[in-house]
Enzyme design. Sequence first.
Site, PDB file in Angstrom:
ATOM      1  N   PRO A  22       0.957   4.829 -18.684  1.00 21.19           N
ATOM      2  CA  PRO A  22      -0.458   5.111 -18.947  1.00 21.19           C
ATOM      3  C   PRO A  22      -1.140   5.572 -17.654  1.00 21.19           C
ATOM      4  O   PRO A  22      -0.975   4.939 -16.607  1.00 21.19           O
ATOM      5  CB  PRO A  22      -1.016   3.761 -19.405  1.00 21.19           C
ATOM      6  CG  PRO A  22       0.181   2.992 -19.899  1.00 21.19           C
ATOM      7  CD  PRO A  22       1.320   3.438 -19.026  1.00 21.19           C
ATOM      8  N   GLY A  25      -4.596   2.924 -14.702  1.00 24.66           N
ATOM      9  CA  GLY A  25      -3.961   1.640 -14.422  1.00 24.66           C
ATOM     10  C   GLY A  25      -4.909   0.644 -13.782  1.00 24.66           C
ATOM     11  O   GLY A  25      -5.873   1.018 -13.099  1.00 24.66           O
ATOM     12  N   THR A  28      -3.981  -4.995  -9.133  1.00 30.70           N
ATOM     13  CA  THR A  28      -4.188  -6.452  -9.039  1.00 30.70           C
ATOM     14  C   THR A  28      -4.344  -6.943  -7.602  1.00 30.70           C
ATOM     15  O   THR A  28      -4.107  -8.104  -7.321  1.00 30.70           O
ATOM     16  CB  THR A  28      -3.026  -7.202  -9.722  1.00 30.70           C
ATOM     17  OG1 THR A  28      -1.819  -6.912  -9.003  1.00 30.70           O
ATOM     18  CG2 THR A  28      -2.869  -6.790 -11.175  1.00 30.70           C
ATOM     19  N   ASP A  52      -0.619  -2.834 -12.039  1.00 29.17           N
ATOM     20  CA  ASP A  52       0.042  -2.590 -10.761  1.00 29.17           C
ATOM     21  C   ASP A  52      -0.013  -3.858  -9.909  1.00 29.17           C
ATOM     22  O   ASP A  52      -1.093  -4.352  -9.578  1.00 29.17           O
ATOM     23  CB  ASP A  52      -0.675  -1.459 -10.022  1.00 29.17           C
ATOM     24  CG  ASP A  52      -0.040  -1.167  -8.683  1.00 29.17           C
ATOM     25  OD1 ASP A  52       1.011  -0.497  -8.664  1.00 29.17           O
ATOM     26  OD2 ASP A  52      -0.567  -1.626  -7.652  1.00 29.17           O
ATOM     27  N   TYR A  57       0.672  -9.065  -2.633  1.00 29.34           N
ATOM     28  CA  TYR A  57      -0.654  -9.525  -3.076  1.00 29.34           C
ATOM     29  C   TYR A  57      -0.684 -11.033  -3.295  1.00 29.34           C
ATOM     30  O   TYR A  57      -1.747 -11.615  -3.502  1.00 29.34           O
ATOM     31  CB  TYR A  57      -1.096  -8.802  -4.356  1.00 29.34           C
ATOM     32  CG  TYR A  57      -1.132  -7.283  -4.258  1.00 29.34           C
ATOM     33  CD1 TYR A  57      -1.133  -6.649  -3.008  1.00 29.34           C
ATOM     34  CD2 TYR A  57      -1.162  -6.488  -5.392  1.00 29.34           C
ATOM     35  CE1 TYR A  57      -1.157  -5.266  -2.914  1.00 29.34           C
ATOM     36  CE2 TYR A  57      -1.190  -5.097  -5.301  1.00 29.34           C
ATOM     37  CZ  TYR A  57      -1.174  -4.501  -4.059  1.00 29.34           C
ATOM     38  OH  TYR A  57      -1.187  -3.129  -3.970  1.00 29.34           O
ATOM     39  N   LYS A  86       6.034  -4.341  -6.440  1.00 29.38           N
ATOM     40  CA  LYS A  86       6.507  -3.646  -5.231  1.00 29.38           C
ATOM     41  C   LYS A  86       7.276  -4.562  -4.296  1.00 29.38           C
ATOM     42  O   LYS A  86       6.925  -5.736  -4.133  1.00 29.38           O
ATOM     43  CB  LYS A  86       5.310  -3.065  -4.467  1.00 29.38           C
ATOM     44  CG  LYS A  86       4.323  -2.297  -5.310  1.00 29.38           C
ATOM     45  CD  LYS A  86       3.261  -1.608  -4.472  1.00 29.38           C
ATOM     46  CE  LYS A  86       2.103  -1.135  -5.319  1.00 29.38           C
ATOM     47  NZ  LYS A  86       1.088  -2.174  -5.577  1.00 29.38           N
ATOM     48  N   HIS A 119       7.063  -0.728  -1.273  1.00 28.63           N
ATOM     49  CA  HIS A 119       5.622  -0.778  -1.004  1.00 28.63           C
ATOM     50  C   HIS A 119       5.206   0.170   0.128  1.00 28.63           C
ATOM     51  O   HIS A 119       4.178   0.849   0.042  1.00 28.63           O
ATOM     52  CB  HIS A 119       5.203  -2.216  -0.685  1.00 28.63           C
ATOM     53  CG  HIS A 119       3.751  -2.496  -0.880  1.00 28.63           C
ATOM     54  ND1 HIS A 119       3.279  -3.676  -1.377  1.00 28.63           N
ATOM     55  CD2 HIS A 119       2.647  -1.748  -0.647  1.00 28.63           C
ATOM     56  CE1 HIS A 119       1.959  -3.633  -1.439  1.00 28.63           C
ATOM     57  NE2 HIS A 119       1.557  -2.475  -0.993  1.00 28.63           N
ATOM     58  N   SER A 169       5.741   3.966  -2.243  1.00 26.03           N
ATOM     59  CA  SER A 169       4.304   3.941  -2.034  1.00 26.03           C
ATOM     60  C   SER A 169       4.009   4.153  -0.551  1.00 26.03           C
ATOM     61  O   SER A 169       4.876   3.943   0.299  1.00 26.03           O
ATOM     62  CB  SER A 169       3.738   2.601  -2.519  1.00 26.03           C
ATOM     63  OG  SER A 169       2.376   2.511  -2.194  1.00 26.03           O
ATOM     64  N   LEU A 220     -12.065   5.051  -5.981  1.00 20.84           N
ATOM     65  CA  LEU A 220     -13.508   4.841  -5.768  1.00 20.84           C
ATOM     66  C   LEU A 220     -13.773   4.622  -4.275  1.00 20.84           C
ATOM     67  O   LEU A 220     -14.797   4.052  -3.899  1.00 20.84           O
ATOM     68  CB  LEU A 220     -14.003   3.627  -6.570  1.00 20.84           C
ATOM     69  CG  LEU A 220     -13.563   3.545  -8.037  1.00 20.84           C
ATOM     70  CD1 LEU A 220     -14.173   2.307  -8.713  1.00 20.84           C
ATOM     71  CD2 LEU A 220     -13.959   4.810  -8.784  1.00 20.84           C
ATOM     72  N   ARG A 269     -17.374  -4.237 -15.871  1.00 24.50           N
ATOM     73  CA  ARG A 269     -16.792  -3.125 -15.102  1.00 24.50           C
ATOM     74  C   ARG A 269     -15.451  -2.677 -15.668  1.00 24.50           C
ATOM     75  O   ARG A 269     -15.101  -1.499 -15.583  1.00 24.50           O
ATOM     76  CB  ARG A 269     -16.633  -3.536 -13.641  1.00 24.50           C
ATOM     77  CG  ARG A 269     -17.935  -3.391 -12.883  1.00 24.50           C
ATOM     78  CD  ARG A 269     -17.684  -3.204 -11.417  1.00 24.50           C
ATOM     79  NE  ARG A 269     -18.923  -2.858 -10.757  1.00 24.50           N
ATOM     80  CZ  ARG A 269     -19.183  -3.118  -9.496  1.00 24.50           C
ATOM     81  NH1 ARG A 269     -18.270  -3.750  -8.752  1.00 24.50           N
ATOM     82  NH2 ARG A 269     -20.315  -2.744  -8.963  1.00 24.50           N
TER      83      ARG A 269
END
Length: 314
Positions: A22, A25, A28, A52, A57, A86, A119, A169, A220, A269
């Site tokens: 999709p 995405g 997270t 993701d 994280y 990742k 990553h 990435s 953004l 949001r």
Amino acid sequence: MAKSSELRLTRMPLNNGSSHMPALGFGTLIPDAAVTVSATRDALEAGFRHFDCAERYRNEHEVGKALQAGLAVGGIAREDIFVTTKLWNSNHRPERVEPAFEASLERLELNDLDLYLIHTPFAFRPGDDQDPRDQNGNIVYDNGVTLLDTWRAMERLVDRGRCRAIGLSDITLDRLLPLYESARIKPAVVQVEAHPYLPETELLEFCKEKGIVLLAFAPLGHGMRPGLLEDPVISAIAARVGKTPAQVLLAWAVQRGTAVLTTPKTAIRARENFDITALPEDAFDEINRIRIRQRLNDVVHTGSPGFIPRIQST
Ligand SMILES: NC(=O)c1ccc[n+]([C@@H]2O[C@H](COP(=O)([O-])OP(=O)(O)OC[C@H]3O[C@@H](n4cnc5c(N)ncnc54)[C@H](OP(=O)(O)O)[C@@H]3O)[C@@H](O)[C@H]2O)c1
């Protein structure tokens, strides 16, 4: 170019020949554990089906919990969601790849993965310390492993059916090219910072030519202000088409043929960021003509995430 309200449901074919990602995405990268759980649940409810994650994280456990609960409540099947995680820099040694992968899966409460990414192309000293530093505070890199060594271990995960696709990435085109040439299983996805101030046009062209999906983060501008969300061109288009600046930026990303990650932290949001519709062609072109250039995240140069807030006009 995808049309109107179908934009949010755009699915991008992967070069493994069997799966689709999709385009829109949910990322997270959320430091707070409770917010991770609520934001992931809200994203699922709003319609996001692409998640993701990353061992870096340190919240895969919370994401897994939220996804399992959300799937059960919403009657959503595992096959209906696309999950990425990742491999972190301190696990680049080939013998560390599979254990790191299996540990991520266990935390995410999943049996297999849709996409596994390296990553960053930087190998750090192998071990459990995700941020190894010397006495001067400098990162301790690992010169005993190449990116191709790590990639070969990623390929073996696909061979064994543990994940459907692999990618990279925080990589530049210069580094991607030799890896692409040597790879037996070609990268399916490349995740990099990309937005109107950093369009990564050359990389995007290469990816399109090779059937690789470019997955943009920071669409953004990481929400930094001043920044993209307050850009006069973006704001004027938003007012004209009756959308918010965030919706305009996300729509632009999908319309130019990238997938995109966003991290709304509230239900309102999440609904806003999922509710994107195609921009009129003149608005799309106007955004392409923005000439401000700004990279926000230095990770592509060091392997260590970090913000660099400065603007250059060309
Ligand atoms: N590969 C990498 O090295 C790497 C690096 C960075 C990120 N990522 C991935 O990319 C994902 C996206 O991260 P991102 O920082 O690029 O997300 P983003 O959605 O571009 O930016 C998030 C920021 O935008 C704000 N925001 C979100 N929706 C908004 C809206 N509708 N209106 C106004 N502000 C809004 C958020 O504010 P609030 O905090 O107030 O909600 C937050 O400050 C991450 O979660 C992660 O999965 C990857």
